[in-house]
Design a protein around this motif. Structure first.
Motif, PDB file in Angstrom:
ATOM      1  N   GLU A   1      18.355 -40.092   8.906  1.00 59.89           N
ATOM      2  CA  GLU A   1      19.011 -41.371   8.638  1.00 59.89           C
ATOM      3  C   GLU A   1      18.004 -42.279   7.962  1.00 59.89           C
ATOM      4  OE1 GLU A   1      20.162 -45.174  11.144  1.00 59.89           O
ATOM      5  OE2 GLU A   1      21.466 -43.493  11.615  1.00 59.89           O
ATOM      6  N   CYS A   2      18.453 -42.975   6.935  1.00 60.41           N
ATOM      7  CA  CYS A   2      17.564 -43.898   6.243  1.00 60.41           C
ATOM      8  C   CYS A   2      18.336 -45.140   5.841  1.00 60.41           C
ATOM      9  CB  CYS A   2      16.959 -43.234   5.011  1.00 60.41           C
ATOM     10  SG  CYS A   2      15.807 -44.312   4.141  1.00 60.41           S
ATOM     11  N   THR A   3      17.802 -46.275   6.236  1.00 61.98           N
ATOM     12  CA  THR A   3      18.378 -47.557   5.835  1.00 61.98           C
ATOM     13  C   THR A   3      17.322 -48.398   5.120  1.00 61.98           C
ATOM     14  OG1 THR A   3      17.865 -48.518   7.999  1.00 61.98           O
ATOM     15  CG2 THR A   3      20.076 -47.576   7.706  1.00 61.98           C
ATOM     16  N   LEU A   4      16.330 -47.743   4.502  1.00 62.85           N
ATOM     17  CA  LEU A   4      15.251 -48.462   3.837  1.00 62.85           C
ATOM     18  C   LEU A   4      15.719 -49.176   2.575  1.00 62.85           C
ATOM     19  CD1 LEU A   4      12.282 -45.969   4.108  1.00 62.85           C
ATOM     20  CD2 LEU A   4      12.580 -48.109   5.337  1.00 62.85           C
ATOM     21  N   LEU A   5      16.603 -48.551   1.852  1.00 63.35           N
ATOM     22  CA  LEU A   5      17.074 -49.138   0.606  1.00 63.35           C
ATOM     23  C   LEU A   5      18.509 -49.576   0.785  1.00 63.35           C
ATOM     24  CD1 LEU A   5      15.609 -46.442  -1.781  1.00 63.35           C
ATOM     25  CD2 LEU A   5      14.581 -48.608  -1.124  1.00 63.35           C
ATOM     26  N   GLU A   6      18.908 -50.534   0.014  1.00 63.03           N
ATOM     27  CA  GLU A   6      20.254 -51.073   0.161  1.00 63.03           C
ATOM     28  C   GLU A   6      21.278 -50.221  -0.585  1.00 63.03           C
ATOM     29  OE1 GLU A   6      20.276 -55.218  -0.737  1.00 63.03           O
ATOM     30  OE2 GLU A   6      18.668 -55.632   0.661  1.00 63.03           O
ATOM     31  N   VAL A   7      21.338 -48.956  -0.201  1.00 67.35           N
ATOM     32  CA  VAL A   7      22.320 -48.032  -0.776  1.00 67.35           C
ATOM     33  C   VAL A   7      22.897 -47.206   0.364  1.00 67.35           C
ATOM     34  CG1 VAL A   7      21.210 -47.882  -3.033  1.00 67.35           C
ATOM     35  CG2 VAL A   7      20.577 -46.268  -1.254  1.00 67.35           C
ATOM     36  N   THR A   8      24.064 -46.678   0.155  1.00 70.64           N
ATOM     37  CA  THR A   8      24.661 -45.798   1.145  1.00 70.64           C
ATOM     38  C   THR A   8      24.123 -44.396   0.922  1.00 70.64           C
ATOM     39  OG1 THR A   8      26.640 -47.148   1.183  1.00 70.64           O
ATOM     40  CG2 THR A   8      26.823 -44.905   2.069  1.00 70.64           C
ATOM     41  N   ILE A   9      23.607 -43.802   1.975  1.00 70.87           N
ATOM     42  CA  ILE A   9      23.007 -42.478   1.885  1.00 70.87           C
ATOM     43  C   ILE A   9      23.783 -41.529   2.774  1.00 70.87           C
ATOM     44  CG2 ILE A   9      20.923 -41.144   2.321  1.00 70.87           C
ATOM     45  CD1 ILE A   9      19.466 -43.940   1.951  1.00 70.87           C
ATOM     46  N   ASN A  10      24.181 -40.416   2.216  1.00 72.15           N
ATOM     47  CA  ASN A  10      24.866 -39.383   2.979  1.00 72.15           C
ATOM     48  C   ASN A  10      23.803 -38.460   3.580  1.00 72.15           C
ATOM     49  OD1 ASN A  10      26.340 -37.286   3.994  1.00 72.15           O
ATOM     50  ND2 ASN A  10      27.533 -36.947   2.138  1.00 72.15           N
ATOM     51  N   PRO A  11      23.577 -38.516   4.902  1.00 76.47           N
ATOM     52  CA  PRO A  11      22.533 -37.700   5.517  1.00 76.47           C
ATOM     53  C   PRO A  11      22.691 -36.213   5.250  1.00 76.47           C
ATOM     54  CG  PRO A  11      23.435 -39.249   7.102  1.00 76.47           C
ATOM     55  CD  PRO A  11      24.292 -39.321   5.881  1.00 76.47           C
ATOM     56  N   SER A  12      23.914 -35.755   5.080  1.00 86.86           N
ATOM     57  CA  SER A  12      24.124 -34.314   4.883  1.00 86.86           C
ATOM     58  C   SER A  12      23.510 -33.819   3.573  1.00 86.86           C
ATOM     59  CB  SER A  12      25.619 -33.979   4.929  1.00 86.86           C
ATOM     60  OG  SER A  12      26.291 -34.584   3.850  1.00 86.86           O
ATOM     61  N   GLU A  13      23.197 -34.729   2.651  1.00 86.25           N
ATOM     62  CA  GLU A  13      22.529 -34.329   1.410  1.00 86.25           C
ATOM     63  C   GLU A  13      21.135 -33.784   1.675  1.00 86.25           C
ATOM     64  OE1 GLU A  13      22.534 -37.250  -1.766  1.00 86.25           O
ATOM     65  OE2 GLU A  13      24.377 -38.131  -0.947  1.00 86.25           O
ATOM     66  N   PHE A  14      20.549 -34.134   2.818  1.00 90.62           N
ATOM     67  CA  PHE A  14      19.173 -33.754   3.104  1.00 90.62           C
ATOM     68  C   PHE A  14      19.027 -32.736   4.236  1.00 90.62           C
ATOM     69  CE2 PHE A  14      19.129 -37.994   1.240  1.00 90.62           C
ATOM     70  CZ  PHE A  14      18.329 -37.752   0.142  1.00 90.62           C
ATOM     71  N   ILE A  15      20.043 -32.584   5.066  1.00 90.26           N
ATOM     72  CA  ILE A  15      19.971 -31.644   6.186  1.00 90.26           C
ATOM     73  C   ILE A  15      19.744 -30.232   5.633  1.00 90.26           C
ATOM     74  CG2 ILE A  15      21.201 -30.676   8.188  1.00 90.26           C
ATOM     75  CD1 ILE A  15      20.490 -33.705   8.419  1.00 90.26           C
ATOM     76  N   GLY A  16      18.766 -29.540   6.221  1.00 89.45           N
ATOM     77  CA  GLY A  16      18.465 -28.174   5.802  1.00 89.45           C
ATOM     78  C   GLY A  16      17.474 -28.074   4.654  1.00 89.45           C
ATOM     79  N   LYS A  17      17.082 -29.210   4.091  1.00 89.66           N
ATOM     80  CA  LYS A  17      16.115 -29.205   2.992  1.00 89.66           C
ATOM     81  C   LYS A  17      14.714 -29.484   3.519  1.00 89.66           C
ATOM     82  CE  LYS A  17      19.428 -30.448  -0.546  1.00 89.66           C
ATOM     83  NZ  LYS A  17      19.783 -31.414  -1.599  1.00 89.66           N
ATOM     84  N   SER A  18      13.732 -29.201   2.691  1.00 92.21           N
ATOM     85  CA  SER A  18      12.333 -29.412   3.058  1.00 92.21           C
ATOM     86  C   SER A  18      11.951 -30.888   2.936  1.00 92.21           C
ATOM     87  CB  SER A  18      11.425 -28.591   2.146  1.00 92.21           C
ATOM     88  OG  SER A  18      10.075 -29.006   2.284  1.00 92.21           O
ATOM     89  N   TRP A  19      11.361 -31.424   3.998  1.00 90.46           N
ATOM     90  CA  TRP A  19      10.871 -32.800   3.986  1.00 90.46           C
ATOM     91  C   TRP A  19       9.873 -32.989   2.848  1.00 90.46           C
ATOM     92  CZ3 TRP A  19      11.777 -37.490   5.687  1.00 90.46           C
ATOM     93  CH2 TRP A  19      10.738 -38.434   5.693  1.00 90.46           C
ATOM     94  N   PHE A  20       8.991 -32.018   2.674  1.00 90.61           N
ATOM     95  CA  PHE A  20       7.951 -32.139   1.666  1.00 90.61           C
ATOM     96  C   PHE A  20       8.528 -32.115   0.255  1.00 90.61           C
ATOM     97  CE2 PHE A  20       5.653 -30.893   5.406  1.00 90.61           C
ATOM     98  CZ  PHE A  20       4.570 -31.760   5.369  1.00 90.61           C
ATOM     99  N   ASP A  21       9.499 -31.264   0.004  1.00 92.56           N
ATOM    100  CA  ASP A  21      10.117 -31.199  -1.324  1.00 92.56           C
ATOM    101  C   ASP A  21      10.914 -32.454  -1.644  1.00 92.56           C
ATOM    102  OD1 ASP A  21       9.049 -28.664  -1.618  1.00 92.56           O
ATOM    103  OD2 ASP A  21      10.939 -27.629  -1.198  1.00 92.56           O
ATOM    104  N   GLU A  22      11.564 -33.006  -0.653  1.00 90.32           N
ATOM    105  CA  GLU A  22      12.450 -34.145  -0.881  1.00 90.32           C
ATOM    106  C   GLU A  22      11.752 -35.503  -0.877  1.00 90.32           C
ATOM    107  OE1 GLU A  22      15.719 -33.957  -1.717  1.00 90.32           O
ATOM    108  OE2 GLU A  22      15.441 -31.788  -1.720  1.00 90.32           O
TER     109      GLU A  22
END
Length: 128
Positions: free
Chosen positions: A22-43
């Protein structure tokens, strides 16, 4: 995992795969499922910082160093943010995970540390 203050919350497995996000750092709507299963380092970790952040990541799991807090840049939606992360290794069903919450770096006041601690406790409760 909602909060009023902009923050980032993530659960990573030992391969740095994003389990929960979950990220609320920027004032945009972020779909968490876009990142689930991906590498933290790559993303999120800039190539020039990967070696030092990977060292901290591995030392957290190996418990060679207790990097309870660590500040580093993340690259997110074409913006670099310097984040103070609060980390904890948690064992769940015999597997180790890093629970990490962070806020954009300001001045590390006591109020911010309390906020990060509450975020970490809330994150842990959502994964149980």
């Amino acid at each position: 995992m909602k909060n009023s203050r902009p923050s980032i919350k993530v659960i990573l497995d030992q391969k740095a795969t994003i389990i929960k996000f979950e990220c609320t750092l920027l004032e945009v709507t972020i779909n968490p499922s876009e990142f689930i299963g991906k590498s933290w380092f790559d993303e999120f970790v800039d190539k020039q910082d990967r070696e030092s952040v990977l060292k901290v990541f591995n030392e957290l799991f190996d418990k060679k160093e207790k990097w309870k807090t660590y500040a580093n840049d993340i690259h997110f939606l074409k913006k670099n943010c310097f984040i103070d992360f609060d980390n904890e290794v948690v064992i769940k069903d015999g597997k180790k995970f890093i629970y990490s919450t962070g806020v954009e770096h300001y001045n590390n006041s006591g109020e911010e540390k309390l906020f990060e601690k509450r975020n970490l406790e809330q994150l842990k409760s959502t994964f149980e």
